[in-house]
Design a protein around this motif. Structure first.
Motif, PDB file in Angstrom:
ATOM      1  N   GLN A  37       1.297  -1.842   0.370  1.00 39.07           N
ATOM      2  CA  GLN A  37       0.024  -0.047  -0.156  1.00 39.07           C
ATOM      3  C   GLN A  37       0.438   1.627  -0.160  1.00 39.07           C
ATOM      4  O   GLN A  37       0.607   2.047   0.719  1.00 39.07           O
ATOM      5  N   LEU A  38       1.513   1.452  -0.733  1.00 42.00           N
ATOM      6  CA  LEU A  38       2.416   2.323  -1.137  1.00 42.00           C
ATOM      7  C   LEU A  38       1.562   3.815  -1.788  1.00 42.00           C
ATOM      8  O   LEU A  38       1.609   5.020  -1.619  1.00 42.00           O
ATOM      9  N   VAL A  39       0.474   3.263  -2.645  1.00 40.58           N
ATOM     10  CA  VAL A  39      -0.572   3.982  -2.919  1.00 40.58           C
ATOM     11  C   VAL A  39      -1.629   4.688  -2.541  1.00 40.58           C
ATOM     12  O   VAL A  39      -2.327   3.363  -2.504  1.00 40.58           O
ATOM     13  N   VAL A  52       0.798  12.478  -7.545  1.00 38.64           N
ATOM     14  CA  VAL A  52       1.827  12.905  -6.596  1.00 38.64           C
ATOM     15  C   VAL A  52       1.389  11.482  -5.716  1.00 38.64           C
ATOM     16  O   VAL A  52       0.018  11.606  -5.402  1.00 38.64           O
ATOM     17  N   THR A  53       2.077  10.406  -5.357  1.00 39.03           N
ATOM     18  CA  THR A  53       1.374   9.516  -4.972  1.00 39.03           C
ATOM     19  C   THR A  53       2.071   8.992  -3.129  1.00 39.03           C
ATOM     20  O   THR A  53       3.471   9.673  -3.241  1.00 39.03           O
ATOM     21  N   CYS A  54       1.456   8.688  -2.168  1.00 30.74           N
ATOM     22  CA  CYS A  54       1.780   8.794  -1.085  1.00 30.74           C
ATOM     23  C   CYS A  54       0.971   7.391  -0.552  1.00 30.74           C
ATOM     24  O   CYS A  54       0.012   7.573  -0.995  1.00 30.74           O
ATOM     25  N   GLY A  55       1.357   6.723   0.298  1.00 29.79           N
ATOM     26  CA  GLY A  55       0.876   6.001   1.798  1.00 29.79           C
ATOM     27  C   GLY A  55       1.559   5.488   2.528  1.00 29.79           C
ATOM     28  O   GLY A  55       2.173   5.774   3.342  1.00 29.79           O
ATOM     29  N   ILE A  74      10.710  10.580  -2.876  1.00 29.68           N
ATOM     30  CA  ILE A  74      10.918  11.387  -1.788  1.00 29.68           C
ATOM     31  C   ILE A  74      10.291  11.341  -0.451  1.00 29.68           C
ATOM     32  O   ILE A  74       9.540  10.428   0.111  1.00 29.68           O
ATOM     33  N   ARG A  75      11.261  11.083   0.546  1.00 32.67           N
ATOM     34  CA  ARG A  75      12.030  10.466   1.665  1.00 32.67           C
ATOM     35  C   ARG A  75      11.070  11.454   2.902  1.00 32.67           C
ATOM     36  O   ARG A  75      11.618  12.833   2.821  1.00 32.67           O
ATOM     37  N   LEU A  76       9.213  11.108   3.385  1.00 32.78           N
ATOM     38  CA  LEU A  76       9.552  12.015   4.181  1.00 32.78           C
ATOM     39  C   LEU A  76       9.329  11.622   5.520  1.00 32.78           C
ATOM     40  O   LEU A  76       9.723  10.846   5.489  1.00 32.78           O
ATOM     41  N   PRO A  77       9.395  12.800   6.432  1.00 36.45           N
ATOM     42  CA  PRO A  77       9.627  12.722   8.055  1.00 36.45           C
ATOM     43  C   PRO A  77       8.743  11.544   8.385  1.00 36.45           C
ATOM     44  O   PRO A  77       9.242  10.486   9.610  1.00 36.45           O
ATOM     45  N   ARG A  78       7.864  10.840   8.204  1.00 39.03           N
ATOM     46  CA  ARG A  78       6.839   9.858   8.873  1.00 39.03           C
ATOM     47  C   ARG A  78       5.685   9.280   7.454  1.00 39.03           C
ATOM     48  O   ARG A  78       5.758  10.596   6.775  1.00 39.03           O
ATOM     49  N   PRO A  79       5.004   8.191   7.321  1.00 42.93           N
ATOM     50  CA  PRO A  79       4.182   7.754   6.686  1.00 42.93           C
ATOM     51  C   PRO A  79       3.199   9.080   6.982  1.00 42.93           C
ATOM     52  O   PRO A  79       2.497   9.649   7.625  1.00 42.93           O
ATOM     53  N   VAL A  80       2.454   9.151   5.439  1.00 47.02           N
ATOM     54  CA  VAL A  80       1.397   9.659   5.612  1.00 47.02           C
ATOM     55  C   VAL A  80       0.238   9.101   5.624  1.00 47.02           C
ATOM     56  O   VAL A  80       0.190   8.266   5.771  1.00 47.02           O
ATOM     57  N   ALA A  81      -0.984  10.172   6.228  1.00 42.39           N
ATOM     58  CA  ALA A  81      -2.393   9.548   7.570  1.00 42.39           C
ATOM     59  C   ALA A  81      -3.372  10.335   6.232  1.00 42.39           C
ATOM     60  O   ALA A  81      -3.120  11.525   5.541  1.00 42.39           O
ATOM     61  N   SER A  82      -3.417   9.262   5.247  1.00 45.20           N
ATOM     62  CA  SER A  82      -5.541   9.815   4.681  1.00 45.20           C
ATOM     63  C   SER A  82      -6.293   9.340   4.589  1.00 45.20           C
ATOM     64  O   SER A  82      -5.899   8.762   5.374  1.00 45.20           O
TER      65      SER A  82
END
Length: 82
Positions: A37-39, A52-55, A74-82
């Motif tokens: 679930q990267l997306v 732009v995709t995130c997960g 791009i590495r983010l500081p933590r996973p995205v909450a969607s």
């Protein structure tokens, strides 16, 4: 003509469909990085040139929708909450 329906699937693929015929015209596949679930969310730029995709991972992916290629992970500081 730029009119498309964009869908994301559990296998982390993103599909682009023609909005008139619903014919598939592009499929983007997120690189497998050992995480499912990267997306979970996606957003198109106003000109529909970038996606732009995130997960569930701390990565954000930037795609060129015209060429159908991944531009950046791009590495983010933590996973995205969607």
């Amino acid at each position: 003509n730029g009119d498309a329906v964009v869908t994301a699937f559990k296998d982390d693929s993103i599909w682009f469909w023609n909005s008139d015929t619903f014919a598939l015209f592009r499929k983007l596949t997120t690189p497998l990085l050992g995480s499912a679930q990267l997306v979970r969310s996606f957003c198109l730029s106003p000109d529909c040139q970038l996606l732009v995709t995130c997960g569930n991972s701390p990565l954000m992916f930037v795609w060129d929708t015209v060429a159908g290629v991944l531009l950046y992970a791009i590495r983010l500081p933590r996973p995205v909450a969607s």
